[in-house]
Design an enzyme around this catalytic site. Structure first.
Site, PDB file in Angstrom:
ATOM      1  N   ALA A 159    -108.644   2.120  95.137  1.00  0.00           N
ATOM      2  CA  ALA A 159    -106.970   2.525  95.135  1.00  0.00           C
ATOM      3  C   ALA A 159    -106.686   3.092  93.830  1.00  0.00           C
ATOM      4  CB  ALA A 159    -106.157   1.167  95.102  1.00  0.00           C
ATOM      5  N   ASP A 167    -111.360  13.689  83.578  1.00  0.00           N
ATOM      6  CA  ASP A 167    -112.339  14.070  84.881  1.00  0.00           C
ATOM      7  C   ASP A 167    -112.909  15.195  84.836  1.00  0.00           C
ATOM      8  OD1 ASP A 167    -113.352  12.889  87.336  1.00  0.00           O
ATOM      9  OD2 ASP A 167    -111.738  14.179  88.572  1.00  0.00           O
ATOM     10  N   CYS A 190    -117.256   5.109  87.360  1.00  0.00           N
ATOM     11  CA  CYS A 190    -118.267   4.570  86.523  1.00  0.00           C
ATOM     12  C   CYS A 190    -117.745   4.648  84.905  1.00  0.00           C
ATOM     13  CB  CYS A 190    -119.515   5.437  86.564  1.00  0.00           C
ATOM     14  SG  CYS A 190    -120.484   5.160  87.917  1.00  0.00           S
ATOM     15  N   GLY A 191    -116.336   4.900  84.676  1.00  0.00           N
ATOM     16  CA  GLY A 191    -116.023   4.823  83.247  1.00  0.00           C
ATOM     17  C   GLY A 191    -115.534   5.896  82.474  1.00  0.00           C
ATOM     18  N   LYS A 192    -115.158   6.885  83.432  1.00  0.00           N
ATOM     19  CA  LYS A 192    -114.478   8.037  82.602  1.00  0.00           C
ATOM     20  C   LYS A 192    -113.228   7.768  82.049  1.00  0.00           C
ATOM     21  CE  LYS A 192    -115.246  11.674  85.420  1.00  0.00           C
ATOM     22  NZ  LYS A 192    -115.817  10.750  86.695  1.00  0.00           N
TER      23      LYS A 192
HETATM   24  C1  SPV Z   1    -113.824  11.065  91.906  1.00  0.00           C
HETATM   25  O1  SPV Z   1    -113.979  10.745  92.861  1.00  0.00           O
HETATM   26  O2  SPV Z   1    -114.675  11.424  91.102  1.00  0.00           O
HETATM   27  C2  SPV Z   1    -112.399  11.085  91.456  1.00  0.00           C
HETATM   28  C3  SPV Z   1    -111.327  11.106  92.526  1.00  0.00           C
HETATM   29  O3  SPV Z   1    -112.146  11.618  90.327  1.00  0.00           O
HETATM   30  S1  SPV Z   1    -111.335  12.300  93.826  1.00  0.00           S
HETATM   31  O4  SPV Z   1    -110.246  12.968  93.461  1.00  0.00           O
HETATM   32  O5  SPV Z   1    -111.451  11.377  94.783  1.00  0.00           O
HETATM   33  O6  SPV Z   1    -112.555  13.057  93.610  1.00  0.00           O
HETATM   34 MN    MN Z   2    -113.924  12.513  89.397  1.00  0.00          MN
END
Ligand code: SPV
Ligand code: MN
Length: 624
Positions: A387, A290, A273-275
């Site tokens: 991806a 993240d 969602c744009g982080k």
């Molecule tokens: C997310 O899905 O929020 C991510 C990638 O940052 S994961 O490693 O799949 O959580």
């Molecule tokens: Mn994440």
């Protein structure tokens, strides 16, 4: 299990054993001994912080076919199985002791049963494989924020990704022999065919918070396997709960305001969602995209990036909209691409990248050509929607200088946002900390995306963008947020953003570049430089201020008509939202704090009063 040292001697070479025993912590030795005893690896590689060990990991990821080298020699591609392309929320479970519950929003399983089940699943899972043992640190090294992690995996791709994403911690472990607060991660991809996990129907992620351990098997997708990412987040939320800080699904960045000042902001948006694009916005500097840890230090909110890299969504990354990332992904900076298309010339290609579509290549479905269909006759896109690219932050031209600051940075603003077609305006500031926590964080909704398995596009309850990772009851988590702000001298301002407003034809109402303007406005508000309009749901910008910002930062003429459409207060949708969210809290969050219902009632009353006075859809000018 037999004696720890004799078990280790059975599986580790003398060199490996010496590396392991150089860490003077018997908990570490015991965890590794239990892991080898369970998984019975053919060989074991203990990875230190030395460059030759780190090179060995990448070399093996390629030699063993988990990654394929691309035309740019520092780039590689990894493919996850066709049905293993995203986080599997339903198969990710907390192991809960008898008589305990984490509430109805979290997947859980009886701890004894779960441990027995995963022992069966993981028994002998590395019999003809090499086990890799790695040491990392979440957060900057040697800081109040640091959390050491042991990662054991049989995937060189997982281990290689972690090199790009995290701070190596072998030496850290040597320096801190008495550390008892370690997170333990054990992963096996299970049986591989053509380097891909084939046991996905029996995959699982089990979180044993009693021992701070997470076990993951029969899956390769990073969100299910990279222990330091979302698996550690679940443990960190519990640790934060017991120690009085916050572990959040938040980016961390600096907005550069007038006269060279920097204002640090964190923001929680659900996955996809744009982080990343917000933290990489032109003119700003990035700390992380993240995960953030937030602590109150000397009565100030300070935060660090838990990670040191980006595992970003590559779909729609284009030269025009994401110039910085584009540049990096076309440079020799090391990168792993996952689930993109490899063209015949050996370059990665992804969805909506603004380039001509190659007629054929190789993707997560094997050889690919335009028009290829899956077993249900559905056309297979050239790359998966989820991806990704994996890079280290060092080397980014817009990296903020504070990434490794052990004290973190002082936070001026906290932002919540999601995929919301019809309710919130592009930016709103809350009336207070409590109002922001309840009506923005705790009320966040977003359409589901390809970042998790299951249907996309459905409106989901996504409080704080952290529901997928919560490991404590939701009410308790909200109380922690409320409490967190009480011990702070100058509380960060809380904002809600919405990049995804759409008109009745589905067209987005704001441009991708407009997020820069909302951020600059937040900076001005945090420093008290501009006034704002008080609406029933919070403070919104005055047209003239936005007009100036659009001109100054984007050289765009922002029209009063666009402003009026974007900032119209949509009372029926806002009321519906309160009814929807309040119902969830009333019916399924037994520990929701009373103040949540009071704040909802006050917001409802303000909206109804405005509706009586001005109608359903209210031009912002009415509130001046
Ligand atoms: C997310 O899905 O929020 C991510 C990638 O940052 S994961 O490693 O799949 O959580
Ligand atoms: Mn994440």
């Amino acid at each position: 299990m037999k004696d720890v040292i004799s078990t280790l001697e059975k599986y580790l070479s003398p060199v490996g054993l010496a590396k392991l025993l150089a860490i003077p912590n018997s908990d570490v030795h015991r965890f590794v001994a239990k892991a080898v005893d369970l998984c019975e690896p053919m060989k074991v590689f203990v990875c230190t912080d030395a460059q030759e060990d780190i090179d060995y990991i990448r070399r093996n990821a390629i030699a063993r076919g988990e990654e394929t080298e691309l035309a740019i020699d520092t780039h590689s591609v990894h493919f996850d199985g066709f049905f293993d392309q995203a986080r599997d929320v339903a198969s990710t479970k907390y192991l809960v002791p008898k008589g305990e519950s984490l509430g109805p929003h979290l997947e859980q399983r009886d701890r004894d049963e779960g441990l027995a089940h995963l022992n069966r699943r993981m028994k002998g899972s590395m019999r003809n494989k090499k086990m890799i043992i790695r040491f990392f640190c979440l957060g900057p090294l040697d800081s109040e924020f640091s959390i050491p992690v042991v990662q054991i995996t049989d995937s060189f791709y997982v281990a290689h990704s972690e090199d790009l994403l995290y701070r190596s911690g072998y030496e850290y472990f040597k320096r801190h022999p008495d550390d008892k607060e370690i997170f333990w991660m054990l992963h096996s991809s299970g049986k591989l065919v053509q380097s891909v996990s084939i046991g996905w129907q029996k995959r699982g992620v089990y979180i044993d918070f009693k021992t701070n351990a997470v076990y993951s098997y029969n899956t390769q997708y990073a969100g299910n396997t990279i222990g330091l990412k979302k698996l550690a987040l679940r443990l960190a939320i519990r640790k934060a709960d017991s120690e009085g800080w916050l572990a959040e699904h938040m980016f961390l960045m600096a907005v550069h305001g007038p006269s060279g000042r920097k204002t640090y902001m964190t923001g929680a948006f659900p996955s996809s969602c744009g982080k990343t694009s917000t933290s990489m916005v032109p003119g700003a500097t990035i700390v992380g995209d993240d995960l953030s840890y937030l602590r109150v230090i000397d009565e100030k909110v300070r935060a660090v990036n838990v990670e040191q890299g980006i595992f970003g969504i590559i779909r729609s990354v284009s030269k025009k909209d994401d110039p910085v990332i584009w540049e990096v992904l076309n440079s020799r900076q090391p990168a792993i691409f996952s689930n993109v298309l490899i063209t015949e010339e050996g370059y990665p290609h992804w969805l909506e990248d603004g380039r001509e579509i190659p007629p054929r290549g190789v993707n997560h479905s094997g050889p690919w050509w335009i028009g290829k269909v899956d077993e249900n006759g559905e056309e297979i896109p050239l790359a998966h929607k989820n991806a990704r690219y994996t890079i280290n932050l060092n080397g980014l031209p817009n990296l903020d200088e504070s990434l490794e600051d052990p004290n973190g940075v002082e936070i001026g603003g906290i932002i919540y946002g999601g995929r919301d077609a019809d309710t919130w305006v592009p930016v709103t500031q809350s009336f207070s900390w409590e109002h922001g926590v309840i009506t923005m964080g705790a009320s966040l909704e977003s359409k589901s995306t390809a970042a998790t398995l299951g249907p996309s596009g459905q409106r989901m309850f996504q409080p704080f963008s952290n529901l997928d990772f919560l490991s404590i009851p939701l009410g308790q988590y909200i109380k922690n947020h409320l409490e967190f702000g009480r011990n702070v001298q100058k509380r960060p301002c809380i904002f809600a953003v919405n990049y995804f407003q759409q008109d009745e034809n589905g067209k987005y109402l704001t441009g991708k570049d407009a997020k820069r303007i909302w951020l600059q406005w937040m900076d001005l508000r945090i420093h008290g430089d501009v006034k704002a309009i008080q609406t029933p749901t919070g403070y919104i910008p005055i047209y003239d201020d936005l007009k100036d910002l659009f001109k100054k930062y984007l050289n765009q003429d922002y029209s009063i008509e666009d402003y009026a459409t974007q900032f119209t207060i949509r009372v029926p949708e806002l009321l519906e939202k309160i009814y929807r969210i309040e119902k969830i809290y009333r019916e399924s969050v037994s520990d929701a704090p009373d103040i949540l219902f009071t704040i909802f009632a006050e917001q409802l009353a303000r909206l109804k009063k405005a509706q009586d006075q001005f109608g359903d859809y209210i031009n912002p000018a009415k509130f001046i």
